[in-house]
Design a protein around this motif. Structure first.
Motif, short mmCIF file in Angstrom:
data_model
loop_
_atom_site.label_atom_id
_atom_site.label_comp_id
_atom_site.label_asym_id
_atom_site.label_seq_id
_atom_site.Cartn_x
_atom_site.Cartn_y
_atom_site.Cartn_z
N GLN A 1 0.83 -1.21 0.00
CA GLN A 1 0.00 0.00 0.00
C GLN A 1 0.86 1.26 0.00
OE1 GLN A 1 -2.38 -0.48 3.51
NE2 GLN A 1 -3.85 -1.87 2.54
N CYS B 1 2.24 1.85 -3.45
CA CYS B 1 1.20 2.35 -4.35
C CYS B 1 0.94 3.84 -4.12
CB CYS B 1 -0.08 1.54 -4.16
SG CYS B 1 0.03 -0.17 -4.69
N ARG C 1 -1.09 1.43 -9.58
CA ARG C 1 -2.12 0.47 -9.22
C ARG C 1 -1.51 -0.94 -9.18
NH1 ARG C 1 -6.28 1.31 -6.65
NH2 ARG C 1 -7.30 2.69 -8.18
N LEU C 2 -1.69 -1.63 -8.06
CA LEU C 2 -1.17 -2.98 -7.89
C LEU C 2 -2.25 -4.00 -8.22
CD1 LEU C 2 1.37 -4.64 -6.73
CD2 LEU C 2 -0.10 -4.96 -4.73
N THR C 3 -1.89 -4.99 -9.04
CA THR C 3 -2.75 -6.14 -9.32
C THR C 3 -1.96 -7.40 -9.03
OG1 THR C 3 -3.99 -4.94 -11.03
CG2 THR C 3 -4.08 -7.35 -11.08
N ARG D 1 -10.08 -9.01 -3.52
CA ARG D 1 -9.48 -7.68 -3.54
C ARG D 1 -9.45 -7.07 -2.15
NH1 ARG D 1 -14.83 -7.15 -3.34
NH2 ARG D 1 -15.93 -5.85 -4.83
N MET E 1 -6.56 -3.30 -4.33
CA MET E 1 -5.68 -4.22 -5.04
C MET E 1 -6.48 -5.46 -5.41
SD MET E 1 -2.47 -4.13 -2.40
CE MET E 1 -1.73 -2.59 -1.85
#
Length: 822
Positions: free
Chosen positions: A570, A573, A579-581, A594, A612
Motif C-alpha cells: 500500500q 502504491c 495500481r497494484l494487481t 481484492r 488491489m
C-alpha cells in the motif's frame, strides 16, 4: 555427475500415459463423499462437530494408483571441456525438447529474451554448435486485425501479401549444461522495438526435431515501444495422480490459449507456479521405496546417496522433456515468451510446509537441489549449480557447495556468471533448497511493471520469505518506479506474481480441526500401527492437507507476514501512484479477491491506494474440485479486516455458470470450479476512442461513468459484497472486458481483466466462457483522504484492537496501523 548409461529417457513414449503426475490426487480436489458431507453439515455452523469431516478424511484422502531449417549452419566443432563424452551415434543435432521462448527485460527500445533447446547426447565435448537465425517480419493486418500466417523468415512476399524482412541475425548457441544424455543450448536474443507491434521469426540451423509436428520456423510478437504488453496468466499446469486425463481432455485449454493468441497475440505468458507436476517421483519414481518406509524416523534418517541422486535427476529430466513436449503446450512454449516463478509441485507436493525436522532430511534436501537444477534450465534458461546435494559428497551438503567430481564425470556445467538484471537474488540460501531465491523485476511494456516473488525457495512452515529478501525486493521496486517517474515515463500498473492467493477465504476452522489435541492419539496409532494411513501424509506423519493450509498466506502462521506485506505494498502504491494487481494460482478455482479501503473512509476507488485486485486463476490443466468445495468456500466469503483501514473479500464475478452448465449453486457468484486462465490488457491512452452504438465514447471503464465525483458518489460507502467502482459494475460475461471486440480497446489507462473458464471438460477444443472486469488506474493525492495508517480513534476502536507483536517483515518504512483480530 556419475556416468550415465543408456536411458530410455529420450526414446519414444506412450504420450497418452502420464507416469509422472502428482502423487496426491487430493491437492485441492475432493470427492463426492466430501460433497455430501459438506451439503449435509456446515462445519462452521453453531454446534457442528467434525464427525462428517473426519469420515471424509479417513475414507477419501487416498492415492489412486524434421527436416533441417533454412538458417545458416555448418560450424566447426567446438570443445567445451576435456575428453569426449558424447554417446556413439548421437551427432548432437536432434532436438528432443523445445524451442522454449523466454522474456527477460526491456532496456530503452530493446527487448531481451532467450530461446532454449535440448538436444540428444552430449558430454564434456560438443561436436556441433547450433545457431539461431532471427529476423523481424513486417506484418500486414487484415481489416479485422487478424495476423496473416505463412511468413518466411528469410524474406519474401507470401500469398497473403505480407511483406517479410530480408534482414536478420545469427545467434550462436551457448551450452548451459551437457552430459551423455542431453545438452541444453541457450540463445540470447535482442529485438528492436518499433512504433507499432512487430512480429519476429526464428529458426535453428542444421538440426532435426524429434517431434514430427514441430514447424521449422517459430514466431512471436513484441509490443510497440509506447504500448504495454498483452498478458496471459496460468498456473497448475499438470495432472494429479488418479485423474482420468482423457475424461478431462488432456491439455485442452491450451487450444483456447492459442486461439486467443491468434486473435490478439500475447506478448508474455506468466507462469504462477506448478508449471509441471513432479509429485509422481514418489509413486512411480525412484522415491517409491523411501515413501513406503512406514516408520517416520527411519524415513527421516534415510540417506540420499549418489545412486539415488542420479535416479532422481533422471526422473526430473525425463518428466520435463515429456511435459514440455506435449501439444498444444509445446507450441505455446515456442510462440509466447514465458516468465515463470516456481511453487511446490515443481519440486514435490507441499515442499517447505512440512515440519522443520523432516524438511531437513537428506531426501528432501536432495530432491530440492535436483528440482532446482531443472527449474533453472527449463524455466529460466540459466546454468544450474555444478553439483547438487548428496550424502556421498559432504561438500555438497553445505550451502554454496564445492564441486562434486562424481557428478561432473563426462559432464559440462557452464560457470554461473553475473545474474541478468531482471533478477533480484536472495542474500542467503533457502533453509531446505541450498540455493538463493530468484525474484524478478521487469518491465511489461511502456506502463506496466512486474514483480515476481519466489515464495518457495525460502519457505518454511512459519515463513514465506526472509525479511532481508523483502527489503531487497522493495528497494529494487522503489528504485525502478522512481527512475521511471523521473524519466517522465511513470509506471501506472504494477503486477505482483505470488504462487498462492493472498486475498482468499480463511480456512482457520479447518486448521483448528487438524491441530486439535483430539488428533494426537490417532497420530500415535498411525506411527505405531499404521492406523488411519489415508488421513496422514507419507512424509512427516501430519494430517494430510495441513501442508496445503500452511501454504496459504491466510494461515495463522503466515498472518503477520501477509498483513505487513500488504501494508508495505500500500505504501508503494501511494508513493508512486501505481495500481497494484496480484496474480495467484494454486487453489484450482477461478476467483477474484481484492483489498480496498474501509468504506467509512469514503475514498473513491480511483484514488484508493489500498484497492488491489487478486486475480485467482487456477488450474489450466489439473482437475478442479467438486462444486461442494467451491460452494463451501463461497459460504466463507466474509468481509475481513486486514487493519483498521483495509477490508478484503472476494468479488461477485460469475454472473452465470459457463455455457449451459450448473457447476455451482445459485448463490455462489465468487468461486468457479472449472479449469481456466486469465488475460490482462491495458486500455492504452494511445488508443483511439471507441464509440458505442449510440455514438457515446466507451472508455476503459465501460458500464458506468468513470471519473470525477460521479463515480465516487455512485459507489461511495458500499462494502466488498457490492461493486466498488464502475469497472466492477456489471462484471461477468456481459462486461466489455469479456468481449474480444472491446477488451483492451478503451483509452483511460485501466486494465481489462478476463478469466476464461472451460465450458465442457469433454471438449478437446477447450472452448471457454469469458468473465471480465476493469481495474482502474490509481490517481492518488497524498493527504486528501488521510494518511496510510490511522484514521480516528472511534474507527479503530470499532474495527480492531491493537496488536503489539513484532512484524515478520522488516519494512523500510514502518507501518503504524494496528492489526485487528479476525
Amino acid at each position: 555427475m556419475a556416468e550415465h548409461h543408456h536411458d530410455p529417457l529420450l526414446d519414444d513414449e506412450d504420450e497418452a500415459r502420464n507416469p509422472y503426475a502428482s502423487a496426491n490426487r487430493w491437492r485441492h480436489q475432493e470427492s463426492s463423499s466430501f460433497a455430501r458431507a459438506a451439503v449435509a453439515r456446515d462445519p462452521h455452523s453453531a454446534g457442528a462437530d467434525t464427525k462428517d469431516l473426519s469420515n471424509f478424511l479417513n475414507s477419501a484422502r487416498v492415492e489412486g494408483e524434421r527436416p533441417p531449417t533454412n538458417g545458416t549452419g555448418n560450424f566447426q566443432p567446438i570443445v567445451i571441456g576435456g575428453s569426449d563424452g558424447a554417446t556413439e551415434g548421437d551427432d548432437g543435432r536432434e532436438i528432443v525438447c523445445g524451442p522454449l521462448l523466454n522474456y527477460r527485460r526491456m532496456e530503452g527500445n530493446i527487448w531481451h529474451g532467450s530461446v532454449l533447446i535440448v538436444t540428444r547426447g552430449g558430454g564434456k565435448t560438443q561436436t556441433f554448435q547450433p545457431s539461431l537465425h532471427i529476423g523481424r517480419v513486417e506484418v500486414a493486418r487484415s481489416q479485422q486485425g487478424l495476423v496473416h500466417e505463412g511468413d518466411d523468415v528469410n524474406g519474401a512476399t507470401n500469398g497473403n501479401g505480407t511483406l517479410v524482412s530480408n534482414h536478420g541475425t545469427d545467434v550462436q548457441g551457448v551450452c548451459l549444461y551437457s552430459d551423455p544424455r542431453c545438452t541444453f543450448w541457450s540463445f540470447a536474443i535482442s529485438c528492436d522495438m518499433a512504433e507499432t507491434e512487430t512480429k519476429w521469426a526464428y529458426s535453428i540451423a542444421d538440426v532435426r526435431y524429434k517431434s514430427q509436428t514441430q514447424a521449422p520456423t517459430s514466431y512471436f510478437f513484441i509490443p510497440a515501444v509506447n504500448e504495454s504488453m498483452r498478458i496471459m496468466f496460468h498456473s497448475c499446469n499438470g495432472f494429479s495422480v488418479g485423474t482420468d486425463e482423457e475424461a478431462w481432455s488432456g491439455l485442452a485449454l491450451w487450444n483456447d490459449v492459442l486461439r486467443s493468441h491468434a486473435q490478439a497475440p500475447f506478448h508474455v505468458m506468466i507462469g504462477g507456479g506448478d508449471q509441471i507436476y513432479n509429485d509422481g517421483i514418489r509413486v512411480h519414481g525412484p522415491l517409491r521405496e523411501w515413501t513406503d518406509i512406514g516408520n517416520p524416523k527411519k524415513r527421516r534418517d534415510f540417506p540420499f546417496p549418489e545412486s539415488l541422486r542420479q535416479a532422481c535427476d533422471d526422473y526430473y529430466l525425463k518428466n520435463y522433456i515429456r511435459w514440455y513436449s506435449n501439444e498444444p503446450f509445446a507450441t505455446a512454449n515456442g510462440q509466447i515468451p514465458q516468465l515463470n516463478i516456481w511453487d511446490d509441485h515443481d519440486i514435490i507436493d507441499g515442499f517447505g510446509s512440512y515440519v522443520n525436522e523432516f524438511m531437513k532430511c537428506d531426501v528432501f534436501r536432495g530432491i530440492g537441489g535436483t528440482a532446482h537444477k531443472y527449474y533453472m534450465l527449463f524455466q529460466h534458461h540459466l546454468a544450474p549449480p555444478a553439483s547438487t546435494y548428496t550424502t556421498d559428497a559432504p561438500e555438497t551438503m553445505e550451502h554454496n557447495p564445492a564441486q562434486d567430481q562424481a557428478q561432473l564425470l563426462n559432464t559440462f556445467v557452464r560457470p554461473q556468471g553475473p545474474w541478468d538484471a531482471s533478477y533480484i537474488v536472495g542474500s542467503k540460501p533457502g533453509p531446505y533448497v541450498a540455493e538463493h531465491s530468484m525474484n524478478i523485476f521487469t518491465q511489461l511494456g511502456a506502463r506496466i511493471a512486474f514483480m515476481g516473488i519466489d515464495a518457495r525457495t525460502e519457505r518454511t512452515r512459519h515463513q514465506v520469505n526472509y525479511p532481508e529478501t523483502y527489503d531487497l525486493i522493495f528497494n529494487r521496486v522503489r528504485q525502478e518506479l522512481g527512475a521511471a517517474a523521473s524519466a517522465g515515463r511513470p509506471f501506472r500498473h504494477l503486477i505482483l506474481l505470488l504462487g498462492i492467493p493472498i486475498a482468499y477465504p480463511r480456512l482457520t476452522w479447518l486448521e483448528n480441526v487438524f491441530s486439535s489435541p483430539l488428533i494426537a492419539p490417532i497420530k500415535f496409532l498411525n506411527r505405531r500401527f499404521g492406523f488411519g494411513g489415508g488421513v496422514f501424509n507419507h512424509f512427516d506423519g501430519s494430517v494430510d492437507l495441513l501442508d496445503d493450509l500452511d501454504d496459504h498466506y491466510t494461515a495463522r502462521t503466515h498472518k503477520k507476514e501477509r498483513n505487513t506485506l500488504v501494508e508495505r505494498l500500500q505504501t508503494v502504491c501511494a508513493e508512486f501512484s501505481v495500481r497494484l494487481t496480484i496474480l495467484g494460482g494454486d487453489v484450482h478455482l477461478a476467483a477474484l479477491g481484492r483489498f480496498y479501503s474501509n468504506p467509512n473512509l469514503h475514498i473513491p476507488t480511483e484514488a484508493d491506494h489500498r484497492y488491489m485486485v487478486n486475480v485467482v486463476s487456477s488450474a489450466i490443466v489439473n482437475k478442479p474440485p467438486p462444486s461442494a468445495i467451491a460452494n463451501l468456500l463461497s459460504s466463507r466469503n466474509k468481509i475481513h479486516h486486514l487493519n483498521a483501514d483495509t477490508d478484503e473479500t472476494l468479488m461477485s464475478l460469475f454472473d452465470k455458470d459457463p455455457g449451459n452448465s450448473t457447476k455451482t449453486m445459485g448463490s455462489n457468484h465468487v468461486t468457479m470450479p472449472s479449469r481456466n486462465y486469465a488475460i490482462l490488457t491495458e486500455n492504452s491512452p494511445n488508443n483511439q476512442a471507441v464509440t458505442n452504438g449510440n455514438g457515446a465514447v466507451a472508455n476503459g471503464e465501460a458500464n458506468g461513468e468513470t471519473n470525477g465525483e460521479t463515480t465516487g458518489n455512485k459507489f461511495d460507502g458500499k462494502d466488498g459484497h457490492a461493486f466498488l467502482h464502475a469497472g466492477e459494475d456489471g462484471a461477468g460475461t456481459q462486461h466489455k472486458a469479456a468481449s474480444f471486440t472491446t477488451h483492451g480497446k478503451g483509452n483511460d489507462g485501466s486494465l481489462d481483466c478476463c478469466i476464461r473458464v472451460e465450458i465442457d471438460q469433454h471438449d478437446k477444443e477447450g472452448k471457454t466462457e469469458p468473465y471480465g472486469l476493469t481495474i482502474p488506474v490509481l490517481n492518488y493525492e497524498a493527504g486528501k483522504f488521510g494518511s496510510n495508517a490511522k484514521h480516528g480513534i472511534g474507527l479503530r476502536h470499532h474495527r480492531s484492537r491493537p496488536d503489539t507483536r513484532a512484524s515478520t517483515i522488516a519494512p523500510s518504512t514502518a507501518m503504524s496501523a494496528p492489526e485487528p483480530s479476525h
